[in-house]
Design an enzyme around this catalytic site. Structure first.
Site, PDB file in Angstrom:
ATOM      1  N   PRO A  40     -10.606  29.204  62.630  1.00  0.00           N
ATOM      2  CA  PRO A  40     -11.331  29.700  63.806  1.00  0.00           C
ATOM      3  C   PRO A  40     -12.782  30.052  63.525  1.00  0.00           C
ATOM      4  O   PRO A  40     -13.120  30.573  62.454  1.00  0.00           O
ATOM      5  CB  PRO A  40     -10.544  30.950  64.215  1.00  0.00           C
ATOM      6  N   ASN A  41     -13.603  29.767  64.529  1.00  0.00           N
ATOM      7  CA  ASN A  41     -15.039  30.100  64.563  1.00  0.00           C
ATOM      8  C   ASN A  41     -15.897  29.248  63.629  1.00  0.00           C
ATOM      9  O   ASN A  41     -17.122  29.347  63.667  1.00  0.00           O
ATOM     10  CB  ASN A  41     -15.269  31.599  64.263  1.00  0.00           C
TER      11      ASN A  41
ATOM     12  N   ARG B 154     -23.682  30.642  63.713  1.00  0.00           N
ATOM     13  CA  ARG B 154     -22.888  31.851  63.526  1.00  0.00           C
ATOM     14  C   ARG B 154     -23.338  32.611  62.270  1.00  0.00           C
ATOM     15  O   ARG B 154     -23.176  32.090  61.159  1.00  0.00           O
ATOM     16  CB  ARG B 154     -21.422  31.427  63.365  1.00  0.00           C
TER      17      ARG B 154
ATOM     18  N   TYR C  42     -23.095  32.858  56.504  1.00  0.00           N
ATOM     19  CA  TYR C  42     -22.404  31.567  56.383  1.00  0.00           C
ATOM     20  C   TYR C  42     -23.329  30.369  56.165  1.00  0.00           C
ATOM     21  O   TYR C  42     -22.846  29.243  56.010  1.00  0.00           O
ATOM     22  CB  TYR C  42     -21.538  31.333  57.635  1.00  0.00           C
TER      23      TYR C  42
ATOM     24  N   ASN D 161     -10.223  26.180  54.708  1.00  0.00           N
ATOM     25  CA  ASN D 161     -10.918  27.431  54.986  1.00  0.00           C
ATOM     26  C   ASN D 161     -10.264  27.952  56.254  1.00  0.00           C
ATOM     27  O   ASN D 161     -10.585  27.489  57.360  1.00  0.00           O
ATOM     28  CB  ASN D 161     -12.420  27.222  55.188  1.00  0.00           C
TER      29      ASN D 161
ATOM     30  N   ALA E 222     -10.704  33.652  59.641  1.00  0.00           N
ATOM     31  CA  ALA E 222     -10.080  34.980  59.772  1.00  0.00           C
ATOM     32  C   ALA E 222      -8.556  34.925  59.612  1.00  0.00           C
ATOM     33  O   ALA E 222      -7.939  35.934  59.226  1.00  0.00           O
ATOM     34  CB  ALA E 222     -10.442  35.594  61.116  1.00  0.00           C
TER      35      ALA E 222
ATOM     36  N   GLU F 187      -7.884  26.813  48.561  1.00  0.00           N
ATOM     37  CA  GLU F 187      -8.464  27.696  49.576  1.00  0.00           C
ATOM     38  C   GLU F 187      -9.949  27.888  49.279  1.00  0.00           C
ATOM     39  O   GLU F 187     -10.313  28.159  48.131  1.00  0.00           O
ATOM     40  CB  GLU F 187      -7.739  29.046  49.506  1.00  0.00           C
TER      41      GLU F 187
ATOM     42  N   HIS G   2     -13.851  29.593  50.780  1.00  0.00           N
ATOM     43  CA  HIS G   2     -14.604  30.435  51.710  1.00  0.00           C
ATOM     44  C   HIS G   2     -16.083  30.277  51.412  1.00  0.00           C
ATOM     45  O   HIS G   2     -16.489  30.275  50.237  1.00  0.00           O
ATOM     46  CB  HIS G   2     -14.208  31.907  51.569  1.00  0.00           C
TER      47      HIS G   2
ATOM     48  N   ARG H 184     -17.166  41.748  50.771  1.00  0.00           N
ATOM     49  CA  ARG H 184     -17.323  42.092  52.181  1.00  0.00           C
ATOM     50  C   ARG H 184     -16.340  43.215  52.575  1.00  0.00           C
ATOM     51  O   ARG H 184     -15.867  43.944  51.718  1.00  0.00           O
ATOM     52  CB  ARG H 184     -17.167  40.816  53.019  1.00  0.00           C
TER      53      ARG H 184
HETATM   54  C1  DQA Z   1     -14.669  32.852  55.878  1.00  0.00           C
HETATM   55  C2  DQA Z   1     -14.466  34.335  55.549  1.00  0.00           C
HETATM   56  C3  DQA Z   1     -13.532  34.984  56.559  1.00  0.00           C
HETATM   57  O1  DQA Z   1     -13.374  36.363  56.257  1.00  0.00           O
HETATM   58  C4  DQA Z   1     -14.128  34.872  57.955  1.00  0.00           C
HETATM   59  O2  DQA Z   1     -13.223  35.423  58.906  1.00  0.00           O
HETATM   60  C5  DQA Z   1     -14.500  33.490  58.311  1.00  0.00           C
HETATM   61  C6  DQA Z   1     -15.144  32.646  57.305  1.00  0.00           C
HETATM   62  C7  DQA Z   1     -15.712  32.194  54.942  1.00  0.00           C
HETATM   63  O3  DQA Z   1     -15.753  30.971  54.892  1.00  0.00           O
HETATM   64  O4  DQA Z   1     -16.496  32.900  54.300  1.00  0.00           O
HETATM   65  O5  DQA Z   1     -14.341  33.054  59.447  1.00  0.00           O
HETATM   66  O6  DQA Z   1     -13.438  32.174  55.683  1.00  0.00           O
END
Ligand code: DQA
Length: 153
Positions: free
Chosen positions: A17-18, A25, A30, A81, A84, A105, A107, A114
């Site tokens: 998501p997002n 964003r 990011y 990735n 959240a 995985e 990020h 964080r």
């Molecule tokens: C994320 C880190 C997560 O905590 C966050 O909710 C994201 C992006 C990252 O790529 O740093 O949406 O996965």
């Protein structure tokens, strides 16, 4: 001398998501690359590694679960990735465990620097490994690590 050729690999790249909003964003966290640009870099890296990369993004947990189920028989590994959902989703973790495909995985941000709620990953215990904090390089390093893992296994 003949170039080394490897058996072809197909890698599913899952963005949660997002991540469709990357570029606009929170760029301080990011980065400024869009998801399309990240996917292009992954495809180019895949070419170098002789691995086909297929990116999918969804904001919906169930669609991500379905996509993981459908990966069986089509892909040899998953680069994820989960955004959240990393910190909340037992369903995603169970889906990865169920298909039992090697999963890495990644990020963009360093989740351990964080907020506390980002320090726990439901995915990590079912992943081969995790790369966090290197921006787009997390994805590229993750892809390299996954391909290396699949070829050395
Ligand atoms: C994320 C880190 C997560 O905590 C966050 O909710 C994201 C992006 C990252 O790529 O740093 O949406 O996965």
């Amino acid at each position: 001398m003949q170039e080394l050729t490897f058996s072809p690999l197909s890698i599913l790249v899952l963005h949660g998501p997002n991540l469709n909003l990357l570029g606009q964003r929170e760029p301080g966290i990011y980065g400024s690359l869009t998801l399309i640009e990240i996917n292009r870099l992954l495809e180019a890296e895949g070419l170098k590694l002789q691995a086909k990369v297929l990116p999918v993004q969804s904001n919906h947990e169930g669609i991500l679960v379905d996509t993981i189920h459908e990966a069986l028989g089509k892909y040899q590994g998953i680069l994820i990735n989960a955004g959240a959902y990393t910190h909340t989703s037992v369903a995603l973790r169970d889906a990865i465990a169920a298909v039992n495909l090697p999963t890495v995985e990644v990020h963009l941000s360093n989740i351990y620097r964080r907020e506390d709620f980002r320090h726990h990953s439901y995915i990590a215990p079912v992943a081969v490994g995790q790369i966090s904090g290197f921006g787009v390089q997390s994805y590229l390093l993750g892809l390299q690590a996954l391909v290396h893992h699949l070829r050395s296994g």
